[in-house]
Motif scaffolding. Structure first.
Motif, PDB file in Angstrom:
ATOM      1  N   GLY A  69       0.824  -1.208   0.000  1.00 14.06           N
ATOM      2  CA  GLY A  69       0.000   0.000   0.000  1.00 14.06           C
ATOM      3  C   GLY A  69       0.849   1.245   0.000  1.00 14.06           C
ATOM      4  O   GLY A  69       1.951   1.267   0.536  1.00 14.06           O
ATOM      5  N   ASP A  70       0.338   2.268  -0.638  1.00  9.08           N
ATOM      6  CA  ASP A  70       1.034   3.550  -0.724  1.00  9.08           C
ATOM      7  C   ASP A  70       0.515   4.508   0.335  1.00  9.08           C
ATOM      8  O   ASP A  70      -0.618   4.385   0.800  1.00  9.08           O
ATOM      9  N   PHE A  71       1.348   5.485   0.670  1.00 11.85           N
ATOM     10  CA  PHE A  71       0.858   6.580   1.490  1.00 11.85           C
ATOM     11  C   PHE A  71      -0.178   7.329   0.657  1.00 11.85           C
ATOM     12  O   PHE A  71       0.028   7.547  -0.539  1.00 11.85           O
ATOM     13  N   PRO A  72      -1.294   7.719   1.247  1.00 13.85           N
ATOM     14  CA  PRO A  72      -2.303   8.429   0.459  1.00 13.85           C
ATOM     15  C   PRO A  72      -1.813   9.808   0.004  1.00 13.85           C
ATOM     16  O   PRO A  72      -0.981  10.425   0.672  1.00 13.85           O
ATOM     17  N   ALA A  73      -2.328  10.258  -1.111  1.00 10.06           N
ATOM     18  CA  ALA A  73      -1.958  11.562  -1.662  1.00 10.06           C
ATOM     19  C   ALA A  73      -2.806  12.648  -0.993  1.00 10.06           C
ATOM     20  O   ALA A  73      -3.583  13.346  -1.642  1.00 10.06           O
ATOM     21  N   ILE A  74      -2.655  12.756   0.304  1.00 14.32           N
ATOM     22  CA  ILE A  74      -3.376  13.743   1.121  1.00 14.32           C
ATOM     23  C   ILE A  74      -2.310  14.526   1.871  1.00 14.32           C
ATOM     24  O   ILE A  74      -1.350  13.942   2.370  1.00 14.32           O
ATOM     25  N   ASN A  75      -2.473  15.833   1.963  1.00 16.83           N
ATOM     26  CA  ASN A  75      -1.456  16.657   2.611  1.00 16.83           C
ATOM     27  C   ASN A  75      -1.412  16.534   4.130  1.00 16.83           C
ATOM     28  O   ASN A  75      -0.350  16.660   4.731  1.00 16.83           O
ATOM     29  N   LYS A  76      -2.569  16.297   4.762  1.00 14.28           N
ATOM     30  CA  LYS A  76      -2.609  16.274   6.223  1.00 14.28           C
ATOM     31  C   LYS A  76      -3.455  15.106   6.701  1.00 14.28           C
ATOM     32  O   LYS A  76      -4.582  14.926   6.233  1.00 14.28           O
ATOM     33  N   TYR A  77      -2.886  14.339   7.636  1.00 21.37           N
ATOM     34  CA  TYR A  77      -3.657  13.276   8.270  1.00 21.37           C
ATOM     35  C   TYR A  77      -2.937  12.765   9.512  1.00 21.37           C
ATOM     36  O   TYR A  77      -1.750  13.001   9.699  1.00 21.37           O
ATOM     37  N   VAL A  78      -3.700  12.071  10.345  1.00 20.83           N
ATOM     38  CA  VAL A  78      -3.151  11.367  11.494  1.00 20.83           C
ATOM     39  C   VAL A  78      -2.912   9.935  11.028  1.00 20.83           C
ATOM     40  O   VAL A  78      -3.790   9.309  10.453  1.00 20.83           O
ATOM     41  N   LEU A  79      -1.720   9.432  11.270  1.00 22.32           N
ATOM     42  CA  LEU A  79      -1.351   8.071  10.867  1.00 22.32           C
ATOM     43  C   LEU A  79      -1.314   7.179  12.103  1.00 22.32           C
ATOM     44  O   LEU A  79      -0.509   7.400  13.000  1.00 22.32           O
ATOM     45  N   ILE A  80      -2.221   6.213  12.159  1.00 23.93           N
ATOM     46  CA  ILE A  80      -2.185   5.257  13.257  1.00 23.93           C
ATOM     47  C   ILE A  80      -0.978   4.356  13.036  1.00 23.93           C
ATOM     48  O   ILE A  80      -0.754   3.856  11.940  1.00 23.93           O
ATOM     49  N   ALA A  81      -0.204   4.137  14.093  1.00 25.22           N
ATOM     50  CA  ALA A  81       0.936   3.225  14.055  1.00 25.22           C
ATOM     51  C   ALA A  81       0.608   2.054  14.969  1.00 25.22           C
ATOM     52  O   ALA A  81       0.800   2.129  16.177  1.00 25.22           O
ATOM     53  N   ALA A  82       0.067   0.981  14.379  1.00 23.15           N
ATOM     54  CA  ALA A  82      -0.392  -0.146  15.198  1.00 23.15           C
ATOM     55  C   ALA A  82      -0.138  -1.463  14.477  1.00 23.15           C
ATOM     56  O   ALA A  82      -0.039  -1.477  13.253  1.00 23.15           O
ATOM     57  N   PRO A  83      -0.058  -2.541  15.192  1.00 21.75           N
ATOM     58  CA  PRO A  83       0.066  -2.593  16.644  1.00 21.75           C
ATOM     59  C   PRO A  83       1.465  -2.169  17.093  1.00 21.75           C
ATOM     60  O   PRO A  83       2.421  -2.304  16.337  1.00 21.75           O
ATOM     61  N   HIS A  84       1.551  -1.656  18.298  1.00 21.66           N
ATOM     62  CA  HIS A  84       2.824  -1.185  18.848  1.00 21.66           C
ATOM     63  C   HIS A  84       3.192  -2.098  20.017  1.00 21.66           C
ATOM     64  O   HIS A  84       2.685  -1.940  21.117  1.00 21.66           O
ATOM     65  N   THR A  85       4.064  -3.084  19.748  1.00 29.76           N
ATOM     66  CA  THR A  85       4.383  -4.087  20.769  1.00 29.76           C
ATOM     67  C   THR A  85       5.874  -4.253  21.021  1.00 29.76           C
ATOM     68  O   THR A  85       6.259  -5.051  21.867  1.00 29.76           O
ATOM     69  N   SER A  86       6.725  -3.524  20.272  1.00 33.78           N
ATOM     70  CA  SER A  86       8.162  -3.782  20.349  1.00 33.78           C
ATOM     71  C   SER A  86       8.954  -2.541  19.959  1.00 33.78           C
ATOM     72  O   SER A  86       8.461  -1.673  19.229  1.00 33.78           O
ATOM     73  N   ASN A  87      10.202  -2.486  20.409  1.00 28.24           N
ATOM     74  CA  ASN A  87      11.092  -1.418  19.959  1.00 28.24           C
ATOM     75  C   ASN A  87      11.397  -1.548  18.467  1.00 28.24           C
ATOM     76  O   ASN A  87      11.795  -0.575  17.837  1.00 28.24           O
ATOM     77  N   TRP A  88      11.228  -2.727  17.890  1.00 32.94           N
ATOM     78  CA  TRP A  88      11.460  -2.926  16.458  1.00 32.94           C
ATOM     79  C   TRP A  88      10.462  -2.150  15.599  1.00 32.94           C
ATOM     80  O   TRP A  88      10.699  -1.903  14.409  1.00 32.94           O
ATOM     81  N   ASP A  89       9.337  -1.770  16.177  1.00 34.90           N
ATOM     82  CA  ASP A  89       8.334  -1.014  15.418  1.00 34.90           C
ATOM     83  C   ASP A  89       8.925   0.276  14.863  1.00 34.90           C
ATOM     84  O   ASP A  89       8.577   0.698  13.762  1.00 34.90           O
ATOM     85  N   PHE A  90       9.815   0.903  15.635  1.00 29.30           N
ATOM     86  CA  PHE A  90      10.361   2.194  15.211  1.00 29.30           C
ATOM     87  C   PHE A  90      11.231   2.089  13.954  1.00 29.30           C
ATOM     88  O   PHE A  90      10.954   2.772  12.968  1.00 29.30           O
ATOM     89  N   PRO A  91      12.286   1.252  13.931  1.00 28.84           N
ATOM     90  CA  PRO A  91      13.100   1.219  12.710  1.00 28.84           C
ATOM     91  C   PRO A  91      12.337   0.697  11.496  1.00 28.84           C
ATOM     92  O   PRO A  91      12.538   1.181  10.375  1.00 28.84           O
ATOM     93  N   VAL A  92      11.447  -0.271  11.708  1.00 29.52           N
ATOM     94  CA  VAL A  92      10.666  -0.785  10.581  1.00 29.52           C
ATOM     95  C   VAL A  92       9.721   0.304  10.064  1.00 29.52           C
ATOM     96  O   VAL A  92       9.621   0.547   8.861  1.00 29.52           O
ATOM     97  N   GLY A  93       9.036   0.990  10.979  1.00 27.79           N
ATOM     98  CA  GLY A  93       8.129   2.073  10.583  1.00 27.79           C
ATOM     99  C   GLY A  93       8.862   3.223   9.921  1.00 27.79           C
ATOM    100  O   GLY A  93       8.392   3.787   8.921  1.00 27.79           O
ATOM    101  N   LEU A  94      10.033   3.569  10.450  1.00 25.17           N
ATOM    102  CA  LEU A  94      10.830   4.647   9.868  1.00 25.17           C
ATOM    103  C   LEU A  94      11.278   4.280   8.452  1.00 25.17           C
ATOM    104  O   LEU A  94      11.233   5.115   7.537  1.00 25.17           O
ATOM    105  N   ALA A  95      11.668   3.024   8.259  1.00 25.92           N
ATOM    106  CA  ALA A  95      12.066   2.573   6.920  1.00 25.92           C
ATOM    107  C   ALA A  95      10.903   2.693   5.936  1.00 25.92           C
ATOM    108  O   ALA A  95      11.087   3.110   4.789  1.00 25.92           O
TER     109      ALA A  95
END
Length: 191
Positions: free
Chosen positions: A32-58
């Motif tokens: 899936g692509d990031f939507p072509a919308i200028n402003k939105y809140v992005l849910i980051a879920a599920p959040h269960t590990s420190n690994w979520d950050f580097p994977v999400g950042l990538a």
């Protein structure tokens, strides 16, 4: 908002390639692509590990998106503080009762483009129910919510549907959480 890593041309141009190599090494792919919308809140879920950050950042680097994120205030102390802010971090002190929702909603009102990732659990630990700040930020700022996810079972992550909050939080939360049914975090016992 403050300058982030994405504002640095060398990093902005190099990090998508580094992220592709990282994903190849760990066997992940973006769906899936990031939507072509200028402003939105992005849910980051599920959040269960420190690994979520580097994977999400990538995923953000691969999508070419400047995404701000909220983190526990203690992450912004000491030498890691400037790095966390540079990576788009916004310090949140959960011990204080403040108007974070109103403050972030106001930032949305004054921004032409803004994506803020919010983990609705508010922690990597197991919670009985999601915090609703992300919902009220979107509602007050009059922006949609994008259902972002990391599925460690299938090693996929990305953006799901775009959801427009109606103000009926009970019904909306039920619909939002239904999307995440079957998506597994790194530590599923914490979901």
């Amino acid at each position: 908002m403050q300058r982030t890593i994405f504002d640095t041309p060398i990093i902005r141009d190099v990090m998508p390639g580094v992220s592709r190599i990282f994903f190849k090494l760990i066997g992940w792919k973006v769906v899936g692509d990031f939507p072509a919308i200028n402003k939105y809140v992005l849910i980051a879920a599920p959040h269960t590990s420190n690994w979520d950050f580097p994977v999400g950042l990538a995923i953000c680097f691969l999508g070419g998106k400047k995404v701000y994120w909220m983190g526990k205030h203690t992450l912004f102390r000491g030498p890691l503080g400037p790095i966390a802010r540079w990576l788009g971090g916004i310090a949140v002190d959960r011990r204080k009762s403040n108007s974070l929702v109103e403050q972030i909603a106001e930032v949305y009102q004054h921004s032409e483009q803004l994506i803020v990732a919010v983990p609705p659990e508010g922690t990597r630990k197991k919670v009985a129910q999601w915090k609703t700040g992300f919902y009220y930020i979107a509602l007050q700022a009059k922006v949609p919510i994008v259902l972002g996810y990391l599925d460690f079972a299938s090693k996929t992550g990305g953006c799901g549907k775009v959801f427009y909050p109606t103000g009926d939080i009970a019904q909306d939360m039920q619909e939002i959480q239904q999307f995440y049914h079957g998506i597994r975090g790194k530590n599923p016992d914490n979901q």
